[in-house]
Design a protein around this motif. Structure first.
Motif, PDB file in Angstrom:
ATOM      1  N   GLU A  58       0.844  -1.188   0.000  1.00  0.00           N
ATOM      2  CA  GLU A  58       0.000   0.000   0.000  1.00  0.00           C
ATOM      3  C   GLU A  58       0.878   1.237   0.000  1.00  0.00           C
ATOM      4  OE1 GLU A  58      -3.737   2.112   2.360  1.00  0.00           O
ATOM      5  OE2 GLU A  58      -3.107   0.078   2.890  1.00  0.00           O
ATOM      6  N   LEU A  59       0.700   2.056  -1.033  1.00  0.00           N
ATOM      7  CA  LEU A  59       1.493   3.272  -1.178  1.00  0.00           C
ATOM      8  C   LEU A  59       0.600   4.372  -1.751  1.00  0.00           C
ATOM      9  CD1 LEU A  59       3.378   0.701  -2.643  1.00  0.00           C
ATOM     10  CD2 LEU A  59       5.091   2.351  -1.908  1.00  0.00           C
ATOM     11  N   GLN A  60       0.577   5.505  -1.078  1.00  0.00           N
ATOM     12  CA  GLN A  60      -0.153   6.679  -1.548  1.00  0.00           C
ATOM     13  C   GLN A  60      -1.621   6.366  -1.860  1.00  0.00           C
ATOM     14  OE1 GLN A  60       2.048   8.563  -4.755  1.00  0.00           O
ATOM     15  NE2 GLN A  60       4.019   8.109  -3.776  1.00  0.00           N
ATOM     16  N   ASP A 130      -7.741   1.213  -5.601  1.00  0.00           N
ATOM     17  CA  ASP A 130      -7.508   2.646  -5.446  1.00  0.00           C
ATOM     18  C   ASP A 130      -8.442   3.141  -4.342  1.00  0.00           C
ATOM     19  OD1 ASP A 130      -7.500   5.445  -5.662  1.00  0.00           O
ATOM     20  OD2 ASP A 130      -7.051   5.380  -7.807  1.00  0.00           O
ATOM     21  N   THR A 131      -7.900   3.329  -3.146  1.00  0.00           N
ATOM     22  CA  THR A 131      -8.744   3.697  -2.002  1.00  0.00           C
ATOM     23  C   THR A 131      -9.232   5.137  -2.103  1.00  0.00           C
ATOM     24  OG1 THR A 131      -6.850   4.394  -0.651  1.00  0.00           O
ATOM     25  CG2 THR A 131      -7.506   2.071  -0.529  1.00  0.00           C
ATOM     26  N   ARG A 132      -8.525   5.982  -2.828  1.00  0.00           N
ATOM     27  CA  ARG A 132      -8.952   7.379  -2.963  1.00  0.00           C
ATOM     28  C   ARG A 132     -10.125   7.509  -3.921  1.00  0.00           C
ATOM     29  NH1 ARG A 132      -3.797  10.444  -4.852  1.00  0.00           N
ATOM     30  NH2 ARG A 132      -3.565   8.517  -6.016  1.00  0.00           N
ATOM     31  N   ARG A 133     -10.097   6.737  -4.974  1.00  0.00           N
ATOM     32  CA  ARG A 133     -11.155   6.822  -5.980  1.00  0.00           C
ATOM     33  C   ARG A 133     -12.272   5.808  -5.754  1.00  0.00           C
ATOM     34  NH1 ARG A 133      -6.327   7.759  -8.923  1.00  0.00           N
ATOM     35  NH2 ARG A 133      -6.356   9.730 -10.102  1.00  0.00           N
ATOM     36  N   ARG A 253      -0.993  -0.879 -22.907  1.00  0.00           N
ATOM     37  CA  ARG A 253       0.403  -0.474 -23.114  1.00  0.00           C
ATOM     38  C   ARG A 253       0.557   0.939 -22.557  1.00  0.00           C
ATOM     39  NH1 ARG A 253       3.594  -3.410 -26.538  1.00  0.00           N
ATOM     40  NH2 ARG A 253       4.867  -1.563 -26.946  1.00  0.00           N
ATOM     41  N   PHE A 254       1.596   1.133 -21.781  1.00  0.00           N
ATOM     42  CA  PHE A 254       1.809   2.422 -21.144  1.00  0.00           C
ATOM     43  C   PHE A 254       2.797   3.263 -21.952  1.00  0.00           C
ATOM     44  CE2 PHE A 254       0.207  -0.449 -18.003  1.00  0.00           C
ATOM     45  CZ  PHE A 254      -0.683   0.324 -17.264  1.00  0.00           C
ATOM     46  N   GLY A 255       2.628   4.584 -21.872  1.00  0.00           N
ATOM     47  CA  GLY A 255       3.424   5.502 -22.677  1.00  0.00           C
ATOM     48  C   GLY A 255       4.905   5.423 -22.378  1.00  0.00           C
ATOM     49  N   GLU A 284      -1.347   5.426 -10.688  1.00  0.00           N
ATOM     50  CA  GLU A 284      -1.732   6.825 -10.869  1.00  0.00           C
ATOM     51  C   GLU A 284      -2.089   7.097 -12.327  1.00  0.00           C
ATOM     52  OE1 GLU A 284      -3.140  10.227  -9.921  1.00  0.00           O
ATOM     53  OE2 GLU A 284      -2.386   8.809  -8.404  1.00  0.00           O
ATOM     54  N   ALA A 285      -1.333   6.510 -13.245  1.00  0.00           N
ATOM     55  CA  ALA A 285      -1.633   6.688 -14.665  1.00  0.00           C
ATOM     56  C   ALA A 285      -2.984   6.070 -15.015  1.00  0.00           C
ATOM     57  CB  ALA A 285      -0.529   6.061 -15.515  1.00  0.00           C
ATOM     58  N   LEU A 286      -3.245   4.892 -14.478  1.00  0.00           N
ATOM     59  CA  LEU A 286      -4.528   4.246 -14.739  1.00  0.00           C
ATOM     60  C   LEU A 286      -5.675   5.066 -14.159  1.00  0.00           C
ATOM     61  CD1 LEU A 286      -3.682   0.483 -14.055  1.00  0.00           C
ATOM     62  CD2 LEU A 286      -4.294   1.511 -16.258  1.00  0.00           C
ATOM     63  N   GLY A 287      -5.538   5.467 -12.908  1.00  0.00           N
ATOM     64  CA  GLY A 287      -6.612   6.214 -12.264  1.00  0.00           C
ATOM     65  C   GLY A 287      -6.955   7.487 -13.005  1.00  0.00           C
ATOM     66  N   THR A 288      -5.932   8.258 -13.369  1.00  0.00           N
ATOM     67  CA  THR A 288      -6.146   9.525 -14.063  1.00  0.00           C
ATOM     68  C   THR A 288      -6.799   9.323 -15.421  1.00  0.00           C
ATOM     69  OG1 THR A 288      -4.243  10.523 -12.952  1.00  0.00           O
ATOM     70  CG2 THR A 288      -5.001  11.571 -14.983  1.00  0.00           C
ATOM     71  N   ASN A 289      -6.303   8.357 -16.181  1.00  0.00           N
ATOM     72  CA  ASN A 289      -6.802   8.170 -17.542  1.00  0.00           C
ATOM     73  C   ASN A 289      -8.145   7.448 -17.593  1.00  0.00           C
ATOM     74  OD1 ASN A 289      -4.705   9.346 -19.413  1.00  0.00           O
ATOM     75  ND2 ASN A 289      -3.404   8.046 -18.135  1.00  0.00           N
ATOM     76  N   ILE A 290      -8.424   6.629 -16.597  1.00  0.00           N
ATOM     77  CA  ILE A 290      -9.765   6.032 -16.521  1.00  0.00           C
ATOM     78  C   ILE A 290     -10.798   7.112 -16.238  1.00  0.00           C
ATOM     79  CG2 ILE A 290     -11.235   4.536 -15.106  1.00  0.00           C
ATOM     80  CD1 ILE A 290      -8.737   2.670 -14.881  1.00  0.00           C
TER      81      ILE A 290
END
Length: 316
Positions: A58-60, A130-133, A253-255, A284-290
């Motif tokens: 668990e991180l951030q 993702d506990t924040r979202r 695929r990630f950038g 973080e990339a998944l959460g933002t782009n989802i």
């Protein structure tokens, strides 16, 4: 560490467990060696494999847990052939036709004898929480496997209410519109080169790869009433995937920029640090782009589709 597929779920009334309590709960349902008569088994395992023993990272506000799914491979054709051979021997010896009940008993005996000798296939399945979202994503190729993992998590926590993530605009309708009308595409959304088109009648499914999705051929098929059930997309420079009509993301695929950032981080050749660094960047990339994708689909639906029940251990 980088996920290949993602089935997404909205978490409702999330259980309030700190990391220590969750780790303890996961340990109670840890993966164990498959017994000789067990056809399959699912339990929690360390995401880091041999590099670490923790079942939770668990991180951030991002949680990573993994399950080990073990299954004995006993082909139905082998069972059928052995059952038929033994049944034929009994019929020849006793001079009578075996009823279905006795054949089923022979089949069960065959399975019991062959199962301990069957090969075991092991598969690690990762879950991102993702506990924040209030979002859960399962890195599994099929929704069936994802649901199995959620069942295990529900049993582990005692109660878990989730629904498949859904949007106001149906993905099939939005994907079709993006194909038909380039002006309707969000600024940062780029079409890939893969599509699956379904017909409204009985004309089946048309799958195309490495094609220009703006070509006249594709447009003619759309004019004929076909709709996009799968579509390769890229959120420019950040993430590419094949979007399915149930909002599953496949072939992720990630950038390059994100991968370069992960590679540039100083992990001192520590596999555990590498895992956690990659996971935080990926999550973080998944959460933002989802979030962006759901916004492009008209926002999240207030009433998610699919089955959703709040099941307790006593109900299982």
């Amino acid at each position: 560490m980088w996920f290949k597929h993602l089935h997404l779920y909205r978490l409702h009334d999330a259980p309030t467990l700190d990391a220590a309590a969750l780790e303890e709960a996961l340990a109670e349902h840890a993966a164990r060696p498959l017994g000789s008569q067990d056809p399959r088994r699912l339990g929690w395992t360390a995401p880091a494999g041999r590099a670490g023993t923790a079942r939770l990272h668990e991180l951030q506000g991002q949680r990573l847990i993994s399950a080990l799914r073990q299954e004995r491979l006993l082909p139905s054709s082998v069972v059928r052939e052995e059952t038929e051979e033994r049944s034929a021997d009994v019929e020849a010896r006793e001079g009578r036709k075996l009823p279905r009940k006795e054949k089923l008993a022979i089949k069960e005996q065959v399975i019991e004898e062959l199962l301990p000798r069957a090969f075991v296939r092991s598969q690690k399945i990762d879950l991102w929480w993702d506990t924040r979202r209030g979002l859960i994503g399962v890195n599994a190729s099929s929704r069936t496997r994802a649901e199995e993992l959620l069942d295990l998590l529900r049993e582990t926590l005692g109660s878990l209410k989730v629904t498949p993530l859904s949007s106001q605009n149906l993905p099939m309708r939005a994907m079709t519109q993006w194909l038909v009308d380039p002006a309707s595409r969000p600024t940062d959304l780029v079409l890939g080169d893969q599509v699956e088109l379904k017909a409204k009648g009985d004309d089946g499914v048309l799958r195309a790869r490495q094609v220009d999705l703006d070509s006249d051929e594709i447009q003619q098929l759309l004019e004929g009433g076909r709709q996009a059930s799968k579509l390769a997309l890229e959120i420019e420079g950040r993430l590419s995937f094949v979007l399915h009509d149930d909002l599953a993301l496949k072939s992720l695929r990630f950038g390059d920029a994100l991968i370069d950032e992960a590679n540039a981080s100083d992990d001192d050749d520590d596999a555990l640090v590498r895992l956690e660094t990659d996971f935080v960047l990926m999550a973080e990339a998944l959460g933002t782009n989802i979030e962006r994708l759901i916004a492009w689909l008209g926002g999240e639906s207030g009433t998610a589709t699919g089955t959703s029940t709040d099941i307790t251990k006593s109900d299982v």
